[in-house]
Every structure is written in C-alpha cells, then in structure tokens.
Design a protein around this motif. Structure first.
Motif, PDB file in Angstrom:
ATOM      1  N   TYR A   4      13.489  23.375  20.859  1.00 59.81           N
ATOM      2  CA  TYR A   4      13.824  24.251  21.964  1.00 59.81           C
ATOM      3  C   TYR A   4      13.075  25.557  21.774  1.00 59.81           C
ATOM      4  N   PRO A   5      11.902  25.706  22.399  1.00 60.31           N
ATOM      5  CA  PRO A   5      11.173  26.953  22.208  1.00 60.31           C
ATOM      6  C   PRO A   5      11.976  28.134  22.754  1.00 60.31           C
ATOM      7  N   PRO A   6      11.948  29.251  22.051  1.00 62.91           N
ATOM      8  CA  PRO A   6      12.685  30.426  22.521  1.00 62.91           C
ATOM      9  C   PRO A   6      12.146  30.917  23.857  1.00 62.91           C
ATOM     10  N   ARG A   7      13.022  31.384  24.702  1.00 60.99           N
ATOM     11  CA  ARG A   7      12.626  31.966  25.984  1.00 60.99           C
ATOM     12  C   ARG A   7      12.046  33.356  25.739  1.00 60.99           C
ATOM     13  N   GLY A   8      11.175  33.767  26.616  1.00 65.26           N
ATOM     14  CA  GLY A   8      10.492  35.050  26.473  1.00 65.26           C
ATOM     15  C   GLY A   8      11.434  36.225  26.294  1.00 65.26           C
ATOM     16  N   ARG A   9      12.488  36.305  27.113  1.00 68.27           N
ATOM     17  CA  ARG A   9      13.415  37.439  27.040  1.00 68.27           C
ATOM     18  C   ARG A   9      14.142  37.452  25.689  1.00 68.27           C
ATOM     19  N   ALA A  10      14.555  36.280  25.206  1.00 68.64           N
ATOM     20  CA  ALA A  10      15.251  36.210  23.915  1.00 68.64           C
ATOM     21  C   ALA A  10      14.321  36.612  22.773  1.00 68.64           C
ATOM     22  N   LEU A  11      13.083  36.182  22.848  1.00 69.44           N
ATOM     23  CA  LEU A  11      12.107  36.532  21.814  1.00 69.44           C
ATOM     24  C   LEU A  11      11.795  38.032  21.847  1.00 69.44           C
ATOM     25  N   GLU A  12      11.675  38.582  23.036  1.00 70.43           N
ATOM     26  CA  GLU A  12      11.447  40.025  23.158  1.00 70.43           C
ATOM     27  C   GLU A  12      12.627  40.818  22.588  1.00 70.43           C
ATOM     28  N   GLY A  13      13.858  40.330  22.831  1.00 69.24           N
ATOM     29  CA  GLY A  13      15.039  40.991  22.277  1.00 69.24           C
ATOM     30  C   GLY A  13      15.030  40.981  20.761  1.00 69.24           C
ATOM     31  N   LEU A  14      14.641  39.842  20.182  1.00 70.64           N
ATOM     32  CA  LEU A  14      14.557  39.743  18.724  1.00 70.64           C
ATOM     33  C   LEU A  14      13.516  40.719  18.179  1.00 70.64           C
ATOM     34  N   LEU A  15      12.365  40.769  18.808  1.00 68.65           N
ATOM     35  CA  LEU A  15      11.310  41.669  18.345  1.00 68.65           C
ATOM     36  C   LEU A  15      11.755  43.129  18.439  1.00 68.65           C
ATOM     37  N   SER A  16      12.506  43.460  19.466  1.00 65.89           N
ATOM     38  CA  SER A  16      13.030  44.829  19.601  1.00 65.89           C
ATOM     39  C   SER A  16      14.005  45.146  18.475  1.00 65.89           C
ATOM     40  N   GLU A  17      14.859  44.190  18.148  1.00 65.19           N
ATOM     41  CA  GLU A  17      15.823  44.413  17.056  1.00 65.19           C
ATOM     42  C   GLU A  17      15.113  44.571  15.716  1.00 65.19           C
ATOM     43  N   ILE A  18      14.095  43.778  15.495  1.00 68.17           N
ATOM     44  CA  ILE A  18      13.325  43.898  14.248  1.00 68.17           C
ATOM     45  C   ILE A  18      12.663  45.271  14.182  1.00 68.17           C
ATOM     46  N   PHE A  24      21.095  43.138  12.093  1.00 69.62           N
ATOM     47  CA  PHE A  24      21.499  42.345  13.246  1.00 69.62           C
ATOM     48  C   PHE A  24      21.672  40.895  12.821  1.00 69.62           C
ATOM     49  N   ARG A  25      22.309  40.132  13.673  1.00 72.80           N
ATOM     50  CA  ARG A  25      22.503  38.701  13.455  1.00 72.80           C
ATOM     51  C   ARG A  25      22.511  38.041  14.823  1.00 72.80           C
ATOM     52  N   ARG A  26      21.631  37.049  15.022  1.00 73.12           N
ATOM     53  CA  ARG A  26      21.552  36.355  16.306  1.00 73.12           C
ATOM     54  C   ARG A  26      21.012  34.955  16.102  1.00 73.12           C
ATOM     55  N   THR A  27      21.192  34.117  17.104  1.00 69.84           N
ATOM     56  CA  THR A  27      20.619  32.783  17.066  1.00 69.84           C
ATOM     57  C   THR A  27      19.445  32.741  18.037  1.00 69.84           C
ATOM     58  N   LEU A  28      18.463  31.936  17.682  1.00 70.67           N
ATOM     59  CA  LEU A  28      17.283  31.791  18.519  1.00 70.67           C
ATOM     60  C   LEU A  28      16.568  30.504  18.126  1.00 70.67           C
TER      61      LEU A  28
END
Length: 170
Positions: A4-18, A24-28
């Motif tokens: 299940y490739p990550p969706r663009g918005r979810a990946l952008e959110g992860l990059l912002s958190e990094i 932080f803790r999230r699933t992706l």
C-alpha cells in the motif's frame, strides 16, 4: 503483507513531522513510525501482519520473512494439518517468552519491533521463535525453523542490517 504505497498527503505530513524535530508516532504504508529527537524508528505495523498455516517447507511470511523448516528425516508435511502456523509474536507471545525466561535476545529491541517478528504457534500455544532460537520444550528436536529477512520489495538490491545484536539479525 500487501503493498500500500503511502498517499502524498500522508507522506508530506510525515516529512513535516520529521523536519519539526519533535517526537511523534504514526502509521504509514503498513509501518509504525516513531520520531524521537534525532532518531527515526520504523517498524512493521503489528495489526497488519499475517497468519499463515505451515503447509510448505519454505514460504514467505508476511511478505518479508523467509521461513524454512528442515528436519533430519525431511520436512513433516503434517505441520499445517497439526495446526502449526506462522504469525507475529505479539503481546501474548512476548509474555510467553518472558514466562519461559527466554526473552533476553529480544529485550534490547524496541517493543514494537519485538511484537511484529515471526513466531510459530500451535493453536494458542507459542511453540517457537526462530529469530531467537527459542523452541518450547516439547518441540521435536530434529525439526528446525530458519528465518531470514527477505522482503518482496527490498529498499536496496543488496542486503542490509535492520536490527542486530551479537548473534541475531532481525
């Protein structure tokens, strides 16, 4: 597991958190991702691991771990019929290892990593954890299960160490 490739918005959110440098803790994409100060930890998401009957001598569990069963007298094809299955260690398996005083090989690993490693079960009973070399006392002595990390879609063409202690690579 499935891809299940990550969706663009979810990946952008992860990059912002990094980039923010906060914990932080999230699933992706089937992974649990934890950011802690300067560390980024990525684990298999326990809820998405698979359960698979052991009906073949060699099979890929959860799309990531190659399990091979060998015995001096040859593979016992009745393992699947006797209810043996590969599934994640999970909380119940971790408790079983601790009760058997066999958890030392995994104690230094992050808790989410411990829970998602492959284990062999017979019904509700934990019978083997191949990555640690632990087998329950009534496991057949001539039967061995080997486990290697062999994802369907590796991050690189060559091998790499995911987690390592003195004796085992996870």
């Amino acid at each position: 597991g499935a891809v299940y490739p990550p969706r663009g918005r979810a990946l952008e959110g992860l990059l912002s958190e990094i980039a923010a440098g906060k914990s932080f803790r999230r699933t992706l994409g089937g992974c649990l991702i934890e950011g802690r100060l300067d560390d980024l930890l990525i684990f298999r998401e326990l809820a998405l691991t698979t359960t698979q009957p052991m009906v073949e001598a060699r099979f890929l569990w959860d799309g990531r771990f190659l399990l091979s069963v060998s015995a001096e007298a040859g593979y016992d094809e009745r393992l699947g019929a006797r209810g043996f299955r590969a599934a994640a260690l999970g909380n119940k398996g971790w408790k079983g290892l601790c009760d058997a005083n066999a958890e030392s090989n995994l104690r230094a690993k992050p808790h989410p990593a411990r829970l998602a490693i492959p284990a062999i079960w017979q019904g509700d009973k934990l019978v083997a954890v191949p990555l640690t070399g632990w087998y329950c006392p009534d496991w057949p002595k001539d039967l061995a299960v080997k486990c290697r990390f062999r994802p369907i879609f590796p991050l690189s063409a060559g091998g790499f160490t995911v987690v390592q202690n003195e004796r085992h690579i996870i």
